[in-house]
Design a protein around this motif. Structure first.
Motif, PDB file in Angstrom:
ATOM      1  N   VAL A  60       1.053  -1.281   0.025  1.00 52.64           N
ATOM      2  CA  VAL A  60       0.000  -0.133  -0.071  1.00 52.64           C
ATOM      3  C   VAL A  60       0.746   1.492  -0.328  1.00 52.64           C
ATOM      4  CG1 VAL A  60      -1.571   1.308   1.068  1.00 52.64           C
ATOM      5  CG2 VAL A  60      -1.847  -0.650   0.961  1.00 52.64           C
ATOM      6  N   GLY A  61       0.464   1.714  -0.858  1.00 54.48           N
ATOM      7  CA  GLY A  61       1.345   3.441  -1.270  1.00 54.48           C
ATOM      8  C   GLY A  61       0.719   4.395  -0.094  1.00 54.48           C
ATOM      9  N   ILE A  62      -0.546   4.540  -0.102  1.00 54.00           N
ATOM     10  CA  ILE A  62      -1.342   5.551   0.986  1.00 54.00           C
ATOM     11  C   ILE A  62      -2.330   4.630   1.086  1.00 54.00           C
ATOM     12  CG2 ILE A  62      -2.313   7.679   1.412  1.00 54.00           C
ATOM     13  CD1 ILE A  62      -0.697   8.908  -1.062  1.00 54.00           C
ATOM     14  N   LEU A  63      -2.888   5.284   2.338  1.00 53.68           N
ATOM     15  CA  LEU A  63      -3.940   4.317   2.875  1.00 53.68           C
ATOM     16  C   LEU A  63      -5.870   5.495   3.240  1.00 53.68           C
ATOM     17  CD1 LEU A  63      -5.661   1.777   3.944  1.00 53.68           C
ATOM     18  CD2 LEU A  63      -4.266   1.739   5.504  1.00 53.68           C
ATOM     19  N   PHE A  64      -5.559   5.744   2.717  1.00 52.97           N
ATOM     20  CA  PHE A  64      -7.312   7.009   3.541  1.00 52.97           C
ATOM     21  C   PHE A  64      -8.251   6.209   4.309  1.00 52.97           C
ATOM     22  CE2 PHE A  64      -5.584   8.001  -0.781  1.00 52.97           C
ATOM     23  CZ  PHE A  64      -4.817   9.862  -0.345  1.00 52.97           C
ATOM     24  N   ASP A  65      -9.296   6.960   4.699  1.00 55.40           N
ATOM     25  CA  ASP A  65     -10.341   6.330   5.452  1.00 55.40           C
ATOM     26  C   ASP A  65     -10.784   5.249   4.680  1.00 55.40           C
ATOM     27  OD1 ASP A  65     -11.422   8.257   4.744  1.00 55.40           O
ATOM     28  OD2 ASP A  65     -12.391   8.898   6.398  1.00 55.40           O
ATOM     29  N   SER A  66     -11.208   6.287   3.649  1.00 54.29           N
ATOM     30  CA  SER A  66     -12.320   5.273   2.612  1.00 54.29           C
ATOM     31  C   SER A  66     -11.522   4.735   1.385  1.00 54.29           C
ATOM     32  CB  SER A  66     -13.680   6.151   2.319  1.00 54.29           C
ATOM     33  OG  SER A  66     -12.756   7.413   2.077  1.00 54.29           O
ATOM     34  N   GLN A  67     -10.720   4.373   1.487  1.00 57.06           N
ATOM     35  CA  GLN A  67      -9.678   4.709   0.178  1.00 57.06           C
ATOM     36  C   GLN A  67      -7.962   3.515   0.255  1.00 57.06           C
ATOM     37  OE1 GLN A  67      -8.357   8.521  -2.910  1.00 57.06           O
ATOM     38  NE2 GLN A  67      -8.289   6.906  -4.439  1.00 57.06           N
ATOM     39  N   VAL A  68      -8.102   3.306  -0.643  1.00 56.58           N
ATOM     40  CA  VAL A  68      -6.713   2.363  -1.031  1.00 56.58           C
ATOM     41  C   VAL A  68      -5.654   2.630  -1.904  1.00 56.58           C
ATOM     42  CG1 VAL A  68      -6.934   0.423  -1.042  1.00 56.58           C
ATOM     43  CG2 VAL A  68      -4.922   0.201  -0.256  1.00 56.58           C
ATOM     44  N   THR A  69      -4.463   2.862  -2.055  1.00 60.93           N
ATOM     45  CA  THR A  69      -3.525   2.780  -3.486  1.00 60.93           C
ATOM     46  C   THR A  69      -2.529   2.882  -3.586  1.00 60.93           C
ATOM     47  OG1 THR A  69      -3.235   5.531  -2.519  1.00 60.93           O
ATOM     48  CG2 THR A  69      -4.877   5.131  -3.576  1.00 60.93           C
ATOM     49  N   SER A  70      -1.881   2.248  -4.628  1.00 63.42           N
ATOM     50  CA  SER A  70      -0.888   1.694  -4.392  1.00 63.42           C
ATOM     51  C   SER A  70       0.760   2.777  -5.728  1.00 63.42           C
ATOM     52  CB  SER A  70      -0.736   1.248  -5.695  1.00 63.42           C
ATOM     53  OG  SER A  70      -1.598   1.251  -6.960  1.00 63.42           O
ATOM     54  N   TRP A  71       0.209   4.354  -4.562  1.00 58.08           N
ATOM     55  CA  TRP A  71       1.259   5.197  -5.315  1.00 58.08           C
ATOM     56  C   TRP A  71       1.723   5.728  -3.865  1.00 58.08           C
ATOM     57  CZ3 TRP A  71      -1.295   9.953  -3.999  1.00 58.08           C
ATOM     58  CH2 TRP A  71      -2.969   9.317  -4.198  1.00 58.08           C
ATOM     59  N   THR A  72       2.418   7.157  -3.947  1.00 56.66           N
ATOM     60  CA  THR A  72       3.135   7.444  -2.597  1.00 56.66           C
ATOM     61  C   THR A  72       2.370   9.078  -2.932  1.00 56.66           C
ATOM     62  OG1 THR A  72       4.763   8.058  -3.592  1.00 56.66           O
ATOM     63  CG2 THR A  72       5.046   6.163  -2.644  1.00 56.66           C
ATOM     64  N   TRP A  73       2.710  10.198  -2.397  1.00 53.57           N
ATOM     65  CA  TRP A  73       2.648  11.637  -2.500  1.00 53.57           C
ATOM     66  C   TRP A  73       3.382  12.556  -3.452  1.00 53.57           C
ATOM     67  CZ3 TRP A  73      -1.524  13.022  -0.806  1.00 53.57           C
ATOM     68  CH2 TRP A  73      -2.551  12.358  -0.144  1.00 53.57           C
TER      69      TRP A  73
ATOM     70  N   GLU B 270       5.247   5.186  -9.366  1.00 52.20           N
ATOM     71  CA  GLU B 270       5.810   4.558  -9.517  1.00 52.20           C
ATOM     72  C   GLU B 270       6.144   3.599  -8.560  1.00 52.20           C
ATOM     73  OE1 GLU B 270       6.940   7.520  -9.550  1.00 52.20           O
ATOM     74  OE2 GLU B 270       8.082   8.194 -12.400  1.00 52.20           O
ATOM     75  N   HIS B 271       5.997   2.028  -9.301  1.00 52.42           N
ATOM     76  CA  HIS B 271       6.195   1.297  -7.665  1.00 52.42           C
ATOM     77  C   HIS B 271       7.508   1.109  -6.820  1.00 52.42           C
ATOM     78  CE1 HIS B 271       5.446  -3.180  -6.183  1.00 52.42           C
ATOM     79  NE2 HIS B 271       6.813  -3.378  -6.539  1.00 52.42           N
ATOM     80  N   TRP B 272       9.097   1.404  -7.792  1.00 47.23           N
ATOM     81  CA  TRP B 272      10.170   1.632  -7.301  1.00 47.23           C
ATOM     82  C   TRP B 272      10.010   2.677  -5.523  1.00 47.23           C
ATOM     83  CZ3 TRP B 272      11.737   6.213  -6.945  1.00 47.23           C
ATOM     84  CH2 TRP B 272      12.373   6.469  -8.583  1.00 47.23           C
ATOM     85  N   LYS B 273       8.877   3.660  -5.847  1.00 47.08           N
ATOM     86  CA  LYS B 273       8.833   4.801  -4.850  1.00 47.08           C
ATOM     87  C   LYS B 273       8.076   4.414  -3.632  1.00 47.08           C
ATOM     88  CE  LYS B 273       9.466   8.839  -7.605  1.00 47.08           C
ATOM     89  NZ  LYS B 273       8.948   9.721  -8.485  1.00 47.08           N
ATOM     90  N   VAL B 274       6.364   3.577  -4.349  1.00 43.00           N
ATOM     91  CA  VAL B 274       5.615   3.080  -3.054  1.00 43.00           C
ATOM     92  C   VAL B 274       6.956   1.736  -1.959  1.00 43.00           C
ATOM     93  CG1 VAL B 274       3.684   1.344  -3.019  1.00 43.00           C
ATOM     94  CG2 VAL B 274       3.405   3.089  -3.978  1.00 43.00           C
ATOM     95  N   HIS B 275       7.249   0.459  -3.201  1.00 34.16           N
ATOM     96  CA  HIS B 275       8.080   0.448  -2.055  1.00 34.16           C
ATOM     97  C   HIS B 275       9.376   0.778  -1.742  1.00 34.16           C
ATOM     98  CE1 HIS B 275       9.418  -4.316  -2.042  1.00 34.16           C
ATOM     99  NE2 HIS B 275      10.392  -3.996  -1.492  1.00 34.16           N
ATOM    100  N   GLY B 276      10.486   0.914  -2.120  1.00 37.52           N
ATOM    101  CA  GLY B 276      11.082   1.690  -0.828  1.00 37.52           C
ATOM    102  C   GLY B 276      10.638   2.754  -0.313  1.00 37.52           C
TER     103      GLY B 276
END
Length: 112
Positions: free
Chosen positions: A35-48, A52-58
């Protein structure tokens, strides 16, 4: 008290941020392991700062401290690292931005 708090935080991160294969906590459309960002009603696979996947993972590896060995199990790293290394290697911005250091650190978890 500190050990209990560290344990609870680690277990929560493993469940909500490093999504287990059999987890049924997010909508079926969310097919990612991290998970990149977890909101109260949304989950994303990115960051602010990028999609890119490597940013989420890193970003999941920061900060690299001794407790990270508890958070990242060798099994998780072995499966996730393959994806991280592949996408980081394909994108020159991963190395330019310094995120390849996290791939090296993650490999050290497995190789010790």
């Amino acid at each position: 008290l500190g050990r209990a708090q560290a344990w609870m935080e680690t277990m929560s991160a493993k469940y909500y941020w490093h999504v287990p294969v059999d987890a049924d906590i997010y909508p079926n459309e969310f097919k990612h392991k991290l998970v990149g960002i977890l909101f109260d009603s949304q989950v994303t696979s990115w960051t602010w700062f990028g999609h890119e996947h490597w940013k989420v993972h890193g970003i999941q590896l920061i900060p690299i401290t001794p407790v990270i060995y508890t958070l990242f199990s060798p099994n998780f790293v072995q499966s996730a690292y393959k994806v991280y290394d592949r996408v980081c290697e394909k994108d020159p911005n991963c190395a330019k931005s310094g995120f390849n250091v996290f791939a090296i650190a993650e490999q050290a978890f497995v190789d010790r």
